[in-house]
Write a protein that holds these residues in place. Structure first.
Motif, mmCIF file in Angstrom:
data_model
loop_
_atom_site.group_PDB
_atom_site.id
_atom_site.type_symbol
_atom_site.label_atom_id
_atom_site.label_comp_id
_atom_site.label_asym_id
_atom_site.label_seq_id
_atom_site.Cartn_x
_atom_site.Cartn_y
_atom_site.Cartn_z
ATOM 1 N N TYR A 41 2.194 2.337 7.486
ATOM 2 C CA TYR A 41 2.430 2.292 6.042
ATOM 3 C C TYR A 41 1.268 3.022 5.388
ATOM 4 O O TYR A 41 0.111 2.736 5.683
ATOM 5 C CB TYR A 41 2.482 0.847 5.537
ATOM 6 C CG TYR A 41 3.685 0.092 6.003
ATOM 7 C CD1 TYR A 41 4.939 0.359 5.480
ATOM 8 C CD2 TYR A 41 3.579 -0.897 6.969
ATOM 9 C CE1 TYR A 41 6.057 -0.331 5.905
ATOM 10 C CE2 TYR A 41 4.687 -1.598 7.399
ATOM 11 C CZ TYR A 41 5.917 -1.304 6.859
ATOM 12 O OH TYR A 41 7.024 -1.990 7.292
ATOM 13 N N MET A 42 1.585 3.948 4.504
ATOM 14 C CA MET A 42 0.549 4.763 3.868
ATOM 15 C C MET A 42 0.730 4.735 2.356
ATOM 16 O O MET A 42 1.847 4.556 1.858
ATOM 17 C CB MET A 42 0.654 6.219 4.346
ATOM 18 C CG MET A 42 0.636 6.394 5.852
ATOM 19 S SD MET A 42 -0.912 5.958 6.601
ATOM 20 C CE MET A 42 -1.940 7.266 6.025
ATOM 21 N N LYS A 43 -0.361 4.979 1.635
ATOM 22 C CA LYS A 43 -0.256 5.140 0.185
ATOM 23 C C LYS A 43 0.559 6.395 -0.094
ATOM 24 O O LYS A 43 0.429 7.402 0.597
ATOM 25 C CB LYS A 43 -1.639 5.252 -0.442
ATOM 26 C CG LYS A 43 -2.419 3.965 -0.358
ATOM 27 C CD LYS A 43 -3.782 4.118 -1.004
ATOM 28 C CE LYS A 43 -4.589 2.854 -0.846
ATOM 29 N NZ LYS A 43 -5.948 3.004 -1.365
ATOM 30 N N SER A 44 1.375 6.345 -1.110
ATOM 31 C CA SER A 44 2.339 7.403 -1.394
ATOM 32 C C SER A 44 1.704 8.793 -1.545
ATOM 33 O O SER A 44 2.247 9.780 -1.092
ATOM 34 C CB SER A 44 3.134 7.049 -2.646
ATOM 35 O OG SER A 44 4.145 7.992 -2.858
ATOM 36 N N PHE A 45 0.547 8.857 -2.183
ATOM 37 C CA PHE A 45 -0.059 10.164 -2.444
ATOM 38 C C PHE A 45 -0.491 10.875 -1.161
ATOM 39 O O PHE A 45 -0.647 12.096 -1.147
ATOM 40 C CB PHE A 45 -1.257 10.038 -3.391
ATOM 41 C CG PHE A 45 -2.494 9.482 -2.754
ATOM 42 C CD1 PHE A 45 -3.401 10.321 -2.127
ATOM 43 C CD2 PHE A 45 -2.753 8.122 -2.765
ATOM 44 C CE1 PHE A 45 -4.540 9.814 -1.529
ATOM 45 C CE2 PHE A 45 -3.881 7.605 -2.174
ATOM 46 C CZ PHE A 45 -4.782 8.453 -1.553
ATOM 47 N N THR A 46 -0.657 10.143 -0.045
ATOM 48 C CA THR A 46 -1.172 10.774 1.173
ATOM 49 C C THR A 46 -0.192 11.769 1.789
ATOM 50 O O THR A 46 -0.609 12.649 2.530
ATOM 51 C CB THR A 46 -1.572 9.727 2.234
ATOM 52 O OG1 THR A 46 -0.428 8.929 2.558
ATOM 53 C CG2 THR A 46 -2.702 8.849 1.736
ATOM 54 N N PHE B 184 5.792 5.584 3.173
ATOM 55 C CA PHE B 184 4.872 5.782 2.047
ATOM 56 C C PHE B 184 5.200 4.797 0.938
ATOM 57 O O PHE B 184 6.347 4.675 0.521
ATOM 58 C CB PHE B 184 4.970 7.219 1.530
ATOM 59 C CG PHE B 184 4.547 8.224 2.564
ATOM 60 C CD1 PHE B 184 3.205 8.499 2.748
ATOM 61 C CD2 PHE B 184 5.473 8.867 3.355
ATOM 62 C CE1 PHE B 184 2.794 9.413 3.707
ATOM 63 C CE2 PHE B 184 5.087 9.781 4.314
ATOM 64 C CZ PHE B 184 3.736 10.053 4.494
ATOM 65 N N LEU B 185 4.167 4.094 0.470
ATOM 66 C CA LEU B 185 4.336 3.050 -0.536
ATOM 67 C C LEU B 185 3.492 3.345 -1.774
ATOM 68 O O LEU B 185 2.404 3.903 -1.667
ATOM 69 C CB LEU B 185 3.924 1.685 0.036
ATOM 70 C CG LEU B 185 4.662 1.235 1.299
ATOM 71 C CD1 LEU B 185 4.044 -0.036 1.843
ATOM 72 C CD2 LEU B 185 6.138 1.045 0.998
ATOM 73 N N ASP B 186 4.026 2.933 -2.938
ATOM 74 C CA ASP B 186 3.299 3.085 -4.200
ATOM 75 C C ASP B 186 2.452 1.863 -4.536
ATOM 76 O O ASP B 186 1.761 1.844 -5.535
ATOM 77 C CB ASP B 186 4.280 3.335 -5.352
ATOM 78 C CG ASP B 186 4.895 4.714 -5.271
ATOM 79 O OD1 ASP B 186 4.120 5.691 -5.162
ATOM 80 O OD2 ASP B 186 6.131 4.811 -5.305
#
Length: 159
Positions: free
Chosen positions: A125-130, A147-149
């Motif tokens: 799970y990664m931050k969306s901007f990555t 990708f998560l916000d």
């Protein structure tokens, strides 16, 4: 006294990290181009084949940075589990929950996945901007990372 190898001499000159960084970034660009071609040419016809090919592409590229830090930092990673469980775990999907303590702890996750034989198909799970980060973020995007916000309203359907 044993004679040092060219790689050991390179590490002693202080040029090792820039050499590895340039090699890794160039390899990443090549991997991204191959991932894009895989996405355009294979994905429309077979998602399974796309995933297999992409797994080998990212494994090859991600393994270069794992090797560099494994060799340079002399990491020692050991798995502890009841007898026989380790081989069974390789045949199953596994979820690893890790707490985020530093900037490069993701690399430890990759090292664990590589030692387990699943590096090319590991997900996170990664931050969306990555996903917009050049090279590395693009490889995560093509590798189907999630990708998560960090907002339930936006992420509910993803999760």
């Amino acid at each position: 006294m044993a004679e040092s190898t060219p790689l050991q001499r390179l590490a002693q000159t202080g040029l090792f990290l820039p050499f590895i960084a340039v090699t890794w970034l160039c390899g990443g660009l090549i991997t991204n181009v191959l991932q894009l071609l895989n996405f355009m040419l294979v994905f429309p016809f077979s998602r399974r084949l796309y995933t297999i090919i992409n797994g080998y592409l990212v494994w090859w590229w991600w393994l270069t940075i794992i090797w560099a830090f494994d060799w340079w930092a002399e990491w020692d990673v050991r798995f502890f589990c009841p007898n026989g469980d380790f081989d069974v775990k390789r045949q199953e999907n596994t979820i690893v929950l890790g707490n985020h303590y530093g900037d490069v702890d993701w690399m430890i996750g990759w090292l664990l996945a590589e030692r387990h034989g699943t590096l090319g198909h590991a997900k996170s799970y990664m931050k969306s901007f990555t996903k917009y980060l050049p090279i590395l973020g693009w490889s995560w995007y093509f590798a189907d990372y999630v990708f998560l916000d960090r907002s339930w309203n936006k992420d509910e359907s993803t999760l």
